[in-house]
Design a protein around this motif. Structure first.
Motif: not given
Length: 274
Positions: A47-64, A71-76
């Protein structure tokens, strides 16, 4: 971010799941131009590199994971990329199917292969790592991390090297594949061009008369490293301008290719910067 909380994919027979899981195979990665990254750190780096990220899949039991909500941990720019991506919840079975692991990560993403031109290979005073037939994913990943650590200009993967986008290779780069150009190319074409541009081609040899500490790493240099078992191929070895040896006064006769590459790169960094 606007995760699609209404979309939960639980079946491994789902068509999207089959599509994601197919990216574990090289032929489907090559066809689609996409690959899978696993785990919080790799998704952050993508995400920080600017590469194209089309879909993010996360475990529904653990959440995001919290690291991807702030935002501070990812940068703007990373946060904007996270908002632009599609977010999907999935069952643990789906997470396992798409990552090919017994213990699935809490999150994975489908990203596009980065496109790099070859200009980074021929920069003034360039330092480039060239791999010839290095097949172990862990070794290639570690070498990419070392190249990233010393701020090398690029890494070239010649024929016979492991696929950069193999899940094991991707994991072992620890995100460094997003930090510098990594170019898959034909060494028979690239090496002569480098020599024409005044770049020194340097490799290692047990018969070398110069140590890696007497070589002048301040000049434009491509460091050529060969396969774990056979070293550089004969055609590549004939292109070398210089062969160096790493002094080993102890009892061992050789070093792992990733370790040897790190030793040489950090000597280059020492001479160039310190």
């Amino acid at each position: 971010m606007n995760p699609n909380y209404d979309l939960l994919i639980s079946s491994i027979q789902n068509e999207r799941v089959k599509q994601w899981a197919s990216l574990l195979d090289k032929k489907h990665r090559d066809r689609s131009g996409q690959f899978i990254i696993e785990g919080v750190h790799l998704v952050q780096e993508a995400l920080k590199s600017g590469i194209e990220v089309s879909v993010i899949v996360y475990d529904n039991e653990r959440g995001i994971p919290s690291e991807l909500r702030d935002a501070p941990k990812l940068g703007s720019s990373g946060y904007e990329a996270a908002k632009a991506a599609e977010w999907v919840q999935a069952s643990r079975a789906v997470m396992a199917k798409c990552t090919g692991t017994d213990t699935p990560p809490p999150i994975f993403a489908v990203v596009s292969k980065p496109e790099h031109d070859q200009s980074a290979l021929y920069l003034e005073n360039s330092l480039v790592v060239v791999l010839d037939g290095v097949r172990d994913p862990g070794n290639v990943g570690t070498i990419v991390r070392s190249a990233d650590a010393v701020a090398a200009d690029a890494v070239i993967l010649g024929k016979g090297c492991v696929d950069l986008y193999n899940p094991k290779t991707v994991r072992s780069t620890m995100g460094s594949l997003f930090h510098l150009p990594i170019i898959e190319g034909d060494l028979a074409e690239l090496l002569p061009i480098a020599r024409e541009k005044g770049i020194k081609l340097v490799g290692t040899s047990l018969q070398a008369t110069h140590t890696c500490y007497s070589y002048d790493w301040k000049q434009p240099t491509w460091l050529l490293m060969g396969s774990e078992s056979d070293g550089l191929s004969q055609d590549v070895r004939l292109q070398l301008d210089e062969a160096v040896i790493i002094p080993m006064p102890g009892g061992t006769e050789s070093l792992n290719v990733a370790t040897a590459t790190a030793v040489l790169l950090f000597e280059g960094l020492r001479q160039r910067k310190y």
